[in-house]
Design a protein around this motif. Structure first.
Motif, PDB file in Angstrom:
ATOM      1  N   PHE A  52       0.824  -1.170  -0.029  1.00 16.88           N
ATOM      2  CA  PHE A  52       0.068  -0.051  -0.072  1.00 16.88           C
ATOM      3  C   PHE A  52       0.865   1.297   0.224  1.00 16.88           C
ATOM      4  O   PHE A  52       0.274   2.393  -0.220  1.00 16.88           O
ATOM      5  CB  PHE A  52      -0.967   0.085   1.237  1.00 16.88           C
ATOM      6  CG  PHE A  52      -1.921  -1.053   1.326  1.00 16.88           C
ATOM      7  CD1 PHE A  52      -2.635  -1.429   0.128  1.00 16.88           C
ATOM      8  CD2 PHE A  52      -2.315  -1.723   2.317  1.00 16.88           C
ATOM      9  CE1 PHE A  52      -3.595  -2.564  -0.095  1.00 16.88           C
ATOM     10  CE2 PHE A  52      -3.273  -2.902   2.306  1.00 16.88           C
ATOM     11  CZ  PHE A  52      -4.038  -3.039   1.064  1.00 16.88           C
ATOM     12  N   GLY A  53       2.392   1.098   0.207  1.00 12.02           N
ATOM     13  CA  GLY A  53       3.267   2.289   0.147  1.00 12.02           C
ATOM     14  C   GLY A  53       3.481   2.961   1.523  1.00 12.02           C
ATOM     15  O   GLY A  53       4.062   3.874   1.660  1.00 12.02           O
ATOM     16  N   TYR A  54       2.998   2.174   2.507  1.00  9.94           N
ATOM     17  CA  TYR A  54       3.240   2.879   3.745  1.00  9.94           C
ATOM     18  C   TYR A  54       4.680   2.305   4.257  1.00  9.94           C
ATOM     19  O   TYR A  54       5.726   2.814   4.156  1.00  9.94           O
ATOM     20  CB  TYR A  54       2.221   2.439   4.977  1.00  9.94           C
ATOM     21  CG  TYR A  54       0.786   3.174   4.591  1.00  9.94           C
ATOM     22  CD1 TYR A  54       0.681   4.465   5.033  1.00  9.94           C
ATOM     23  CD2 TYR A  54       0.000   2.820   3.766  1.00  9.94           C
ATOM     24  CE1 TYR A  54      -0.548   5.195   4.928  1.00  9.94           C
ATOM     25  CE2 TYR A  54      -1.190   3.377   3.517  1.00  9.94           C
ATOM     26  CZ  TYR A  54      -1.282   4.673   4.054  1.00  9.94           C
ATOM     27  OH  TYR A  54      -2.465   5.340   3.809  1.00  9.94           O
ATOM     28  N   ALA A  55       4.887   0.863   4.630  1.00 11.38           N
ATOM     29  CA  ALA A  55       6.231   0.393   5.135  1.00 11.38           C
ATOM     30  C   ALA A  55       6.510  -0.369   3.523  1.00 11.38           C
ATOM     31  O   ALA A  55       7.724  -0.674   3.605  1.00 11.38           O
ATOM     32  CB  ALA A  55       5.856  -0.413   6.071  1.00 11.38           C
ATOM     33  N   THR A  56       5.693  -0.902   2.665  1.00  9.67           N
ATOM     34  CA  THR A  56       5.810  -1.551   1.709  1.00  9.67           C
ATOM     35  C   THR A  56       5.616  -1.011   0.322  1.00  9.67           C
ATOM     36  O   THR A  56       4.459  -0.826   0.162  1.00  9.67           O
ATOM     37  CB  THR A  56       5.366  -2.862   1.854  1.00  9.67           C
ATOM     38  OG1 THR A  56       6.002  -3.485   3.055  1.00  9.67           O
ATOM     39  CG2 THR A  56       5.865  -3.847   0.620  1.00  9.67           C
ATOM     40  N   PRO A  57       6.478  -0.652  -0.442  1.00 14.16           N
ATOM     41  CA  PRO A  57       5.956  -0.117  -1.739  1.00 14.16           C
ATOM     42  C   PRO A  57       5.400  -1.149  -2.632  1.00 14.16           C
ATOM     43  O   PRO A  57       5.881  -2.109  -2.505  1.00 14.16           O
ATOM     44  CB  PRO A  57       7.250   0.688  -2.339  1.00 14.16           C
ATOM     45  CG  PRO A  57       8.246   0.164  -1.564  1.00 14.16           C
ATOM     46  CD  PRO A  57       7.949  -0.391  -0.273  1.00 14.16           C
ATOM     47  N   SER A  58       4.681  -0.668  -3.516  1.00 17.77           N
ATOM     48  CA  SER A  58       3.860  -1.612  -4.389  1.00 17.77           C
ATOM     49  C   SER A  58       4.921  -2.511  -5.262  1.00 17.77           C
ATOM     50  O   SER A  58       4.495  -3.792  -5.169  1.00 17.77           O
ATOM     51  CB  SER A  58       2.877  -0.862  -5.330  1.00 17.77           C
ATOM     52  OG  SER A  58       2.333  -1.674  -6.177  1.00 17.77           O
ATOM     53  N   ALA A  61       5.760  -5.566  -2.983  1.00 17.03           N
ATOM     54  CA  ALA A  61       4.605  -6.281  -2.336  1.00 17.03           C
ATOM     55  C   ALA A  61       4.869  -7.893  -2.515  1.00 17.03           C
ATOM     56  O   ALA A  61       5.408  -8.250  -3.539  1.00 17.03           O
ATOM     57  CB  ALA A  61       3.536  -5.718  -2.776  1.00 17.03           C
ATOM     58  N   TRP A  62       4.342  -8.608  -1.696  1.00 20.86           N
ATOM     59  CA  TRP A  62       4.392  -9.850  -1.739  1.00 20.86           C
ATOM     60  C   TRP A  62       3.928 -10.516  -3.225  1.00 20.86           C
ATOM     61  O   TRP A  62       4.359 -11.613  -3.642  1.00 20.86           O
ATOM     62  CB  TRP A  62       3.928 -10.575  -0.438  1.00 20.86           C
ATOM     63  CG  TRP A  62       4.306 -12.092  -0.186  1.00 20.86           C
ATOM     64  CD1 TRP A  62       5.472 -12.668  -0.804  1.00 20.86           C
ATOM     65  CD2 TRP A  62       3.699 -13.059   0.567  1.00 20.86           C
ATOM     66  NE1 TRP A  62       5.436 -13.952  -0.339  1.00 20.86           N
ATOM     67  CE2 TRP A  62       4.342 -14.088   0.500  1.00 20.86           C
ATOM     68  CE3 TRP A  62       2.497 -12.813   1.322  1.00 20.86           C
ATOM     69  CZ2 TRP A  62       4.087 -15.528   1.384  1.00 20.86           C
ATOM     70  CZ3 TRP A  62       2.184 -14.097   1.883  1.00 20.86           C
ATOM     71  CH2 TRP A  62       3.040 -15.300   2.066  1.00 20.86           C
ATOM     72  N   VAL A  63       2.563 -10.048  -3.681  1.00 19.62           N
ATOM     73  CA  VAL A  63       1.759 -10.567  -4.589  1.00 19.62           C
ATOM     74  C   VAL A  63       2.576  -9.956  -5.722  1.00 19.62           C
ATOM     75  O   VAL A  63       2.243 -10.564  -6.843  1.00 19.62           O
ATOM     76  CB  VAL A  63       0.462  -9.838  -4.545  1.00 19.62           C
ATOM     77  CG1 VAL A  63      -0.548 -10.254  -3.223  1.00 19.62           C
ATOM     78  CG2 VAL A  63       0.522  -8.365  -4.549  1.00 19.62           C
ATOM     79  N   ASN A  64       3.473  -9.154  -5.668  1.00 28.18           N
ATOM     80  CA  ASN A  64       4.303  -8.645  -6.899  1.00 28.18           C
ATOM     81  C   ASN A  64       5.573  -9.382  -6.978  1.00 28.18           C
ATOM     82  O   ASN A  64       6.881  -8.807  -7.543  1.00 28.18           O
ATOM     83  CB  ASN A  64       4.427  -7.268  -7.086  1.00 28.18           C
ATOM     84  CG  ASN A  64       3.099  -6.357  -7.239  1.00 28.18           C
ATOM     85  OD1 ASN A  64       2.267  -7.205  -7.813  1.00 28.18           O
ATOM     86  ND2 ASN A  64       2.922  -5.446  -6.613  1.00 28.18           N
ATOM     87  N   GLY A  65       5.910 -10.183  -6.236  1.00 30.63           N
ATOM     88  CA  GLY A  65       7.283 -11.174  -6.120  1.00 30.63           C
ATOM     89  C   GLY A  65       8.193 -10.589  -5.091  1.00 30.63           C
ATOM     90  O   GLY A  65       9.219 -11.181  -5.018  1.00 30.63           O
ATOM     91  N   GLY A  66       7.861  -9.697  -4.195  1.00 31.00           N
ATOM     92  CA  GLY A  66       8.574  -9.317  -3.360  1.00 31.00           C
ATOM     93  C   GLY A  66       8.702 -10.208  -2.024  1.00 31.00           C
ATOM     94  O   GLY A  66       7.977 -11.119  -1.862  1.00 31.00           O
ATOM     95  N   SER A  67       9.701 -10.103  -1.163  1.00 32.23           N
ATOM     96  CA  SER A  67       9.954 -10.938  -0.020  1.00 32.23           C
ATOM     97  C   SER A  67       9.525  -9.953   1.073  1.00 32.23           C
ATOM     98  O   SER A  67      10.022  -8.984   1.623  1.00 32.23           O
ATOM     99  CB  SER A  67      11.180 -11.261  -0.183  1.00 32.23           C
ATOM    100  OG  SER A  67      11.547 -11.992   1.330  1.00 32.23           O
ATOM    101  N   PRO A  68       8.762 -10.603   2.034  1.00 26.53           N
ATOM    102  CA  PRO A  68       8.161  -9.876   3.296  1.00 26.53           C
ATOM    103  C   PRO A  68       9.415  -9.868   4.310  1.00 26.53           C
ATOM    104  O   PRO A  68       9.506  -8.995   5.189  1.00 26.53           O
ATOM    105  CB  PRO A  68       7.026 -10.618   3.930  1.00 26.53           C
ATOM    106  CG  PRO A  68       6.465 -11.406   2.832  1.00 26.53           C
ATOM    107  CD  PRO A  68       7.679 -11.623   2.025  1.00 26.53           C
ATOM    108  N   THR A  69      10.212 -10.949   4.289  1.00 26.61           N
ATOM    109  CA  THR A  69      11.342 -11.014   5.251  1.00 26.61           C
ATOM    110  C   THR A  69      12.858 -10.447   4.734  1.00 26.61           C
ATOM    111  O   THR A  69      13.731 -10.090   5.650  1.00 26.61           O
ATOM    112  CB  THR A  69      11.485 -12.341   5.694  1.00 26.61           C
ATOM    113  OG1 THR A  69      11.839 -13.029   4.783  1.00 26.61           O
ATOM    114  CG2 THR A  69      10.254 -12.651   6.526  1.00 26.61           C
ATOM    115  N   LYS A  70      12.978 -10.425   3.471  1.00 28.66           N
ATOM    116  CA  LYS A  70      14.610 -10.113   2.992  1.00 28.66           C
ATOM    117  C   LYS A  70      15.109  -8.950   3.506  1.00 28.66           C
ATOM    118  O   LYS A  70      16.167  -8.822   4.068  1.00 28.66           O
ATOM    119  CB  LYS A  70      14.455 -10.456   1.531  1.00 28.66           C
ATOM    120  CG  LYS A  70      15.923 -10.289   0.931  1.00 28.66           C
ATOM    121  CD  LYS A  70      15.829 -10.657  -0.323  1.00 28.66           C
ATOM    122  CE  LYS A  70      17.388 -10.583  -0.960  1.00 28.66           C
ATOM    123  NZ  LYS A  70      18.004 -11.723  -1.073  1.00 28.66           N
TER     124      LYS A  70
END
Length: 186
Positions: A52-58, A61-70
């Motif tokens: 949503f762009g607060y702590a995580t830019p789009s 995002a996990w749904v866009n292939g990003g890693s929540p922990t990396k």
């Protein structure tokens, strides 16, 4: 001098006895705190999932292939588990465990169900995050008690006070046959 009836005195003694009960007002405040704390966990899950762009830019995002922990775990700079956190940063296990934990803890607290499990999982998750940030060496304004400790204690408080029974589904949950057979699920 006024005389207080016997039942009123007994009621006052019960209300004023420390640790013996939670008042209706305290139960409501605990319910609000429970839901607010649950939303902290749920929001972290949603923001990391959808970016949503607060702590995580789009783009991350996990749904866009990003890693929540990396990003978080690979940037651990100090502490006794630095090597361990670096080794699991971005792995499927770490990503799924973290995200399922955030979602499960958040929903359990908001709904007021499974608070014992949520308290244990939340305290464990917060302990690991405290170790990862290692406030003893990070220049934190309080190197011992930070928000991780407060969230962990709050989750335990909700379980110990049956906070899910006020403005939650705790009473209904506790009556379910599989919960009756497995009291640790309350």
């Amino acid at each position: 001098m006024t005389t207080i009836g016997r039942s009123n005195v007994a009621h006052l003694e019960q209300v004023e006895a420390p640790g013996s009960m939670v008042t209706k007002t305290a139960a409501k405040v605990l319910a609000v705190l429970r839901v607010a704390t649950g939303f902290v966990f749920l929001w972290a899950f949603l923001d990391k999932t959808f970016g949503f762009g607060y702590a995580t830019p789009s783009a991350k995002a996990w749904v866009n292939g990003g890693s929540p922990t990396k990003g978080f775990l690979s940037s651990v700079e100090a502490g006794p588990l630095k090597g361990f956190f670096h080794s699991i940063a971005g792995t499927h296990f770490a990503n799924w465990a973290f995200m399922i934990g955030m979602l499960g803890i958040g929903l359990a607290l908001i709904l007021g169900i499974g608070l014992r499990v949520a308290a244990g999982a939340g305290a464990l998750m917060m302990a690991f995050m405290w170790l990862a940030e290692w406030p003893l060496a990070s220049g934190s304004s309080n190197p011992i008690v930070d928000y991780h400790v407060v969230y962990a204690l709050a989750a335990v408080l909700f379980a110990l006070t049956y906070a899910g029974q006020t403005w939650g589904l705790g009473k209904i949950w506790a009556k379910l046959p599989f919960v009756q057979k497995n009291r640790w699920l309350i």
